[in-house]
Design a protein around this motif. Structure first.
Motif, PDB file in Angstrom:
ATOM      1  N   PHE B 648      17.363 -55.527   7.234  1.00  0.00           N
ATOM      2  CA  PHE B 648      16.001 -55.099   7.516  1.00  0.00           C
ATOM      3  C   PHE B 648      15.057 -56.280   7.430  1.00  0.00           C
ATOM      4  N   LYS B 649      14.021 -56.211   8.235  1.00  0.00           N
ATOM      5  CA  LYS B 649      12.946 -57.196   8.085  1.00  0.00           C
ATOM      6  C   LYS B 649      12.142 -56.833   6.844  1.00  0.00           C
ATOM      7  N   SER B 650      11.230 -57.760   6.477  1.00  0.00           N
ATOM      8  CA  SER B 650      10.456 -57.517   5.269  1.00  0.00           C
ATOM      9  C   SER B 650       9.600 -56.260   5.413  1.00  0.00           C
ATOM     10  N   ASP B 651       9.342 -55.839   6.655  1.00  0.00           N
ATOM     11  CA  ASP B 651       8.518 -54.647   6.847  1.00  0.00           C
ATOM     12  C   ASP B 651       9.379 -53.397   6.982  1.00  0.00           C
ATOM     13  N   GLN B 653      11.756 -52.764   8.911  1.00  0.00           N
ATOM     14  CA  GLN B 653      12.292 -52.481  10.252  1.00  0.00           C
ATOM     15  C   GLN B 653      13.747 -52.925  10.302  1.00  0.00           C
ATOM     16  N   ASP B 655      16.876 -54.588  11.540  1.00  0.00           N
ATOM     17  CA  ASP B 655      16.922 -55.806  12.365  1.00  0.00           C
ATOM     18  C   ASP B 655      18.331 -56.098  12.863  1.00  0.00           C
ATOM     19  N   PHE B 734      11.977 -62.160   3.061  1.00  0.00           N
ATOM     20  CA  PHE B 734      11.958 -62.138   4.527  1.00  0.00           C
ATOM     21  C   PHE B 734      13.062 -61.257   5.085  1.00  0.00           C
ATOM     22  N   ARG B 735      13.915 -60.744   4.242  1.00  0.00           N
ATOM     23  CA  ARG B 735      15.002 -59.891   4.709  1.00  0.00           C
ATOM     24  C   ARG B 735      15.424 -58.956   3.596  1.00  0.00           C
ATOM     25  N   TRP B 736      15.956 -57.841   4.003  1.00  0.00           N
ATOM     26  CA  TRP B 736      16.674 -56.971   3.069  1.00  0.00           C
ATOM     27  C   TRP B 736      18.075 -56.796   3.599  1.00  0.00           C
ATOM     28  N   TYR B 737      19.054 -57.014   2.747  1.00  0.00           N
ATOM     29  CA  TYR B 737      20.428 -56.758   3.143  1.00  0.00           C
ATOM     30  C   TYR B 737      20.868 -55.450   2.498  1.00  0.00           C
TER      31      TYR B 737
END
Lengths: 123, 1140
Positions: B648-651, B653, B655, B734-737
């Motif tokens: 996921f993006k930081s928001d 979303q 990705d 900047f990312r979520w895994y």
């Protein structure tokens, strides 16, 4: 058939033995199959697969000793443990002389059964 | 180097510029820019002509064009306009600059400001114009030094002798002068040199073809302003024709006149006293006089007034002495213009030597004279230029020795000319430079090549300064070096700068050699120029080997092409290069290097050198490789792992994701991204899912929750959703895994486990089995609820050994202690039975089976199950009691096989009970406990227990404790009673019963209960034998009768499965049965009872199906009545037990 899980076949006309003994044998780590009579056992392919035979002496039709002799005659002799509810040392000695691994009197203990099976599998 | 050159050019006191073929200025030095106030770098359209005056323009352009077309260096003299409008004169020297392809692309102009001297002079060629002049004079001219050395010869001279200037330099009079004239010539010259007067001698000179011709040689001293003779000018006039004419004159006067008049010179003759008696027509024509007007002394009127006196004086002297006349004077032509003439006259003597006549000629030397004046002026001017220009100028002779030094030179060094000539010894040149300078001078003198060197010269103040000395040879037309001109320029500051530069370069080199990088320099064309020590050390080659790096295998073959492409592209474009390649080290091992190259440019932006730096990046490269491998592996893992990954993006979303995720939903990523709205999340979990996920996105904390997602086939499965934020250097997410783990099976397993645990508890309850855990080291104990119940502990209490021992029957305490000690000592699998005593005094039998486990951390734990077997024990006790009762029976009845029969009946269920209990314990002690099987075995145990109890009940009924009483019994009545008892059972089993009971049957002696039991047995056996056949055929016939032996007989005939005639006896063996669930003792016991009544029981097959079992009993006799004593002793019990 595998070494780690040898097949122990039980032939007994008594239903409670046929029910209970295979479960215990499985709990002890063996594979187990039960047959109601010597005729049934002979009719199956079990004689080839079996590593140890637990055999009731007194059965209607073919008796345990008769089945044992028949197997010897067929050249399919199996390590055999006789079980019987009648304590008869003479009969027992006769069977031992004929090549039985052991002859256990019902009710027999788990330890005695295990010891007999171990002996049977070692021969 | 380009920078230095620029500095040097800027420091020159000259205007220096270059022009392209299109005439535009490409480069101009600082002096040029300062003078003109213009800058070609900003104004690209500047032409060199723009500085010219309009008046000069066309001639200067024309001159430049001439020079350019000649492709040779050339000079011109022009005025350049200064930035403030003032015009100054410059001497411009043009030199072609050779381009790469040898075409003259550009010209370099060097302009020297000579305005102060008003005359354009190229200080290197001061005599050039003079040379042109003398070359054009139609007489032979030679210039010699005061000491007699030939300095110059004009073209006619060289042509006459057919020799080069160099040859004639060595000219001795004897070589060219006719031997007859030699003495006279030498004498005349020596005399002239001695007194400084001009001389005139006639002599024959050998022409190039060997012919001698008469020449009048006139020698003139050339003086400077102060009157010193600088040079001698020799005019050599061919008088062969005249000589011949003179010879002819004597004989043919008239011819002479004609000849003389035809001569291109003016001629005249006088009487011995000087009276002019003849003037050629040419003379008269020049002067515009008639012979009469000029006769005698009349000619004197056209002589220049200034010259008349010297001329007269010379003429008078000659008349007096008889010496040849040789004087110069100006004569006015008919138009009133004066021209210089050479007056020459020789006396004609008679045989006695007396002068009879003077013959003279006037040679127009006006041009020559003017040239001479010009020359002298030029010389003087050149000298003064040399003396006044701000440079140290020296003139050297052909041998390289100083022959003239300008005033600046002498002044600067504080030397006289003589001292300056002694430069080799007087310390003028710095001792360290002296040998170098001497060898250069010598070499330059030998080869004639221009020389330029730098050396330290000592000034008048005693300090040494660096000078650049440039020497150029001046050659005559034959190429012979006549002189050297040298200019010494003070380059001390520049040199110092260079020294500093060199020092810094040395430092740089030191640095370059010591820094742990590999450095290589290349020329603009890519040729390897140098390599630092590290480079050579790394590759294990010397520089000559290394320079062939493109072919000698240093570069890894796989990388070579790419490396060369990069390198050559940069050479062509001038852009820096940067690439990576493997280079082979001296040990043969290739290592990765980053190769970087930067061009170094001069002020003109031309690339003068490439600096290449090679940095060992092998470790980095390896790390990169391993990183790439890791990434590949990671990617493999990501795509092959048994989990779904979402990025996921930081928001928040979505990705990206792995294939598993796509496979699970079987929809495109964009659609999965709408997980909150498109129904793939289970509606019951959705809100929780959104709250958990968005909560983490907001807080930055990892998330971990469980939710259900709908698979592509519509099935919802449970997932554990775990996510971690990935942060950049600044800590910003900047990312979520996210990892989605399918836990559906686990979920179900959990449910299953919960159910199992319930089952376990139930199972424990049903099987009256409790489970315990004993941490052997700490004696911590845990009891299951059922076990607490067995021990009658309060639920949830802390179990201690103290409490346990309190419950254990005191007779069993030693055994328990022994068993526990064995476990502590490490013995495995304890199995034993102990008795518990409840608080209200009841005894409980419990069976203990344990298993000792060693945990990974070394702890020892004994896990086990404890089963309450009180009921079983009680059954066994009952059995034992039964045995003792049976002993009584056997004693009475003598029925040996009864015991075996009963034992068989009881041991059979006991075997089942014990086997099932063993299995049950094992199932419960297993980890995890196998509840289902345990439950099943527990049920079987109960069933077998009941079965055993049934046997006992029946035996009890058979053998009650009461005494057996023989009495008179009506067998038919007894049968009726039994039928009444069993009628419903027979009916239920579909058995059709027929009785044929005899009336008035005599009674028999016996025990009613026992006999009725036998009858019942027979009926039951018959019914059981028919249970397997069709219901309509189940017929049972019971007959009583008095047989032929007067015995009372009872027969039970069935239509059952029957038996073989051979088996007729076997059916009465104790454990013979044809029934699966039969006791196998019915007939055997029955026969025992009948035999104990002195009767007989047998069976035989029917004619049809089935069997008929019969017994006979004797008739009752009054006196036979007796009573059986009840044996009740322990001994007989023990005997019985031993036999069973």
């Amino acid at each position: 058939m595998t070494k780690s899980h040898p097949l122990v076949s039980v032939v007994d006309d008594d239903e409670s033995v046929r029910e209970s003994l295979p479960d215990l044998l499985r709990a002890l780590g063996y594979k187990a199959e039960a047959f109601t009579s010597g005729e049934e056992f002979l009719a199956s392919d079990a004689p080839i697969r079996t590593q140890c035979l637990i055999l009731d002496i007194a059965m209607p039709g073919m008796t345990g000793p008769e089945l044992h002799s028949e197997l010897v005659r067929r050249g399919q002799s199996l390590p055999t443990i006789f079980i019987t509810a009648i304590r008869d040392e003479v009969a027992r000695n006769r069977l031992m002389e004929k090549g039985a691994v052991d002859c256990l009197y019902k009710p027999f203990s788990e330890a005695a059964l295990q010891q007999a099976i171990r002996t049977a599998l070692e021969t | 180097m380009g920078i230095e050159l620029g500095c040097v050019l800027d420091s020159l006191p000259h205007l220096v510029w270059t022009v392209a073929t299109n005439g535009k200025i490409e480069y101009a030095n600082r002096v040029w820019k300062e003078y003109t106030g213009l800058d070609p770098t900003t104004s690209t359209d500047l032409r060199w002509e723009c500085l010219l005056d309009e008046a000069d323009l066309s001639s200067a352009v024309e001159r430049f064009r001439t020079i350019r077309d000649s492709s040779e260096p050339g000079n011109m003299d022009v005025s350049f306009r200064r930035f403030d409008g003032e015009r100054r004169r410059f001497l411009v020297h043009w030199t072609p600059l050779a381009g790469r392809d040898d075409r003259e692309l550009r010209w370099c102009g060097t302009a020297t400001d000579i305005d102060d001297f008003r005359v354009a002079v190229d200080d290197q060629h001061p005599e050039l114009d003079f040379q042109l002049v003398v070359d054009s004079i139609p007489v032979q001219v030679a210039v010699t030094s005061p000491s007699g050395e030939v300095e110059g010869l004009n073209q006619p001279t060289l042509s006459y002798f057919g020799m080069s200037l160099a040859d004639l330099k060595q000219w001795k009079a004897s070589d060219v002068v006719h031997p007859d004239d030699l003495d006279r010539t030498i004498e005349a010259q020596l005399a002239a040199h001695a007194n400084g007067n001009l001389y005139n001698v006639e002599s024959r000179h050998r022409r190039f073809d060997g012919a001698y011709r008469w020449h009048n040689v006139l020698g003139l001293p050339l003086r400077n302003k102060s009157g010193e003779i600088q040079r001698w000018l020799h005019l050599i006039i061919d008088v062969e024709e005249r000589k011949r004419a003179e010879e002819k004159l004597s004989s043919r006067q008239s011819d002479l006149l004609n000849i003389i008049n035809a001569l291109p010179t003016t001629a005249w003759s006088t009487r011995p006293d000087g009276y002019c008696d003849f003037l050629s027509d040419r003379w008269l024509d020049y002067a515009g006089l008639t012979f009469e007007e000029a006769e005698g002394w009349g000619w004197a009127k056209i002589i220049h007034p200034s010259d008349i006196e010297p001329l007269t004086q010379v003429w008078s002297t000659c008349l007096a002495t008889g010496n040849p006349v040789d004087v110069e004077a100006r004569m006015r032509d008919r138009d009133g213009n004066y021209r210089w003439f050479l007056f020459r006259a020789n006396p004609l003597r008679d045989e006695n030597g007396a002068i009879v006549k003077w013959y003279g000629t006037n040679i127009d030397i006006d041009d020559r004279r003017r040239a001479e004046e010009e020359l002298i002026n030029r010389e003087r001017e050149a000298r003064s230029i040399l003396n006044r220009i701000p440079a140290l100028v020296a003139t050297l002779d052909a041998n390289g020795e100083n022959s003239g030094l300008n005033e600046q030179f002498l002044e600067y060094f504080g030397l006289s000319e003589a001292e300056a000539k002694n430069w080799r010894k007087n310390g003028l040149v710095h001792p360290d430079d002296l040998s170098n300078v001497m060898s250069i001078v010598e070499q330059s003198g030998a080869t004639g090549q221009p020389s330029m060197f730098e050396c330290r010269l000592r000034g008048a103040d005693g300090t040494y300064r660096w000078f650049q000395r440039k020497s150029l040879p001046y050659r005559d037309d034959s190429g012979q070096i006549v002189k050297w001109y040298s200019v010494s320029t003070d380059i001390h500051e520049r040199r110092m700068a260079e020294e500093r530069l060199r020092e810094s370069e040395r430092q740089l080199r030191l640095v370059v050699n010591t820094i742990p990088g590999l450095i290589v320099t290349f020329g603009p064309d890519g040729a390897t120029e140098s390599a630092n020590e590290q480079t050579l050390k790394y590759v294990g080659q010397n520089f000559d080997e290394f320079r062939n790096w493109a072919t000698n295998g240093i570069v890894h073959p796989d990388d070579l092409t790419a490396a060369l492409v990069c390198f050559e592209r940069s050479l062509a474009s001038g852009e820096p290069y940067d690439f990576e390649t493997r280079l082979r080290g001296h040990d043969g091992v290739y290592r990765w290097f980053q190769i970087r190259g930067y061009p170094a440019r001069d002020v003109g932006s031309n690339i003068v050198r490439w600096y290449g730096l090679m940095i060992d990046i092998n470790d980095r490269k390896r790390a990169e490789d391993s990183l790439a491998r890791n990434e590949r592996e990671l990617s493999l893992i990501v795509h092959n792992m048994a989990g779904m990954i979402a990025i996921f993006k930081s928001d928040a979303q979505l990705d990206g994701c792995n294939q598993q995720l796509l496979d699970y939903f079987q929809m495109p990523l964009e659609e999965i991204a709408n997980w909150a709205t498109n129904g793939i999340t289970h509606p019951d979990d959705l809100q929780f899912c959104i709250d958990s996920f968005m909560g983490s996105i907001a807080s930055g904390e990892p998330y971990d929750f469980e939710t259900r997602f709908r698979r592509f086939d519509g099935v919802y499965r449970w997932f554990q959703i775990r996510g971690h934020p990935v942060r950049d250097e600044s800590g910003r997410i900047f990312r979520w895994y996210g990892l989605l783990t399918d836990i559906d099976d686990r979920k179900h397993a959990e449910d299953e486990l919960r159910r199992s645990q319930t089952f376990l508890a139930t199972g424990q309850r049903i099987s009256q089995t409790g489970i315990f855990s004993w941490l052997v080291d700490t004696d911590e104990l845990h009891f299951s609820d059922e076990l607490n119940r067995i021990f009658e502990f309060e639920e949830g209490c802390v179990v201690t050994f103290e409490k346990i021992l309190d419950r254990v029957h005191q007779d069993d305490l030693p055994m328990l202690a022994e068993k526990m000690a064995l476990v502590r000592e490490g013995f495995d699998n304890p199995e034993y039975e102990i008795r518990l005593k409840t608080q209200d005094g009841r005894i409980k039998y419990v069976r203990v089976i344990g298993q000792v486990m060693k945990h990974a951390d070394g702890r020892k734990e004994c896990l086990g199950a404890i089963q309450e077997v009180t009921d079983m024990r009680l059954a066994e006790e009952a059995r034992d009691k039964l045995r003792s009762e049976l002993a009584r029976l056997t004693g009475i009845l003598g029925l040996g096989q009864m015991a075996a029969s009963i034992a068989h009946e009881v041991n059979q269920p006991l075997a089942g009970i014990i086997t099932n209990a063993s299995t049950c314990l094992r199932m419960l002690a297993a980890d995890p406990p196998n509840i289902e099987v345990a439950l099943e075995t527990a049920r079987r145990t109960i069933r077998d227990g009941n079965r055993a109890a049934d046997v006992i009940t029946r035996l009890r009924a058979l053998f009650s404790k009461r005494s057996v009483t023989f009495e008179a019994i009506d067998l038919s009545a007894a049968v009726r009673e039994v039928i009444a008892l069993s009628a419903s059972e027979l009916q239920r089993n579909g058995v059709f019963l027929r009785t044929d009971l005899a009336r008035n049957l005599p009674p028999v002696a016996g025990d009613r209960v026992q006999l009725q039991q036998v009858i019942l047995n027979l009926i039951r056996n018959a019914a059981d034998a028919m249970s397997g056949i069709v219901i309509t055929s189940r017929r049972l016939v019971i007959t009583t009768s008095l047989d032929e032996d007067n015995l009372v007989r009872l027969s039970v005939q069935d239509t059952g499965i029957g038996f073989h005639p051979n088996e007729a006896d076997r059916i009465f063996e104790p454990f013979y049965t044809t029934k699966n669930d039969g006791m196998g003792m019915g007939l055997s016991v029955s026969r025992s009872i009948i035999e104990s009544h002195n009767g007989r029981l047998w069976g035989k097959p029917n004619e049809g199906p089935g069997v008929t079992v019969s017994f006979t009993l004797p008739k009752y006799l009054e006196e036979e009545n007796f009573e059986v004593i009840n044996h009740d002793s322990d001994r007989s019990n023990a005997d019985l037990a031993a036999r069973i």
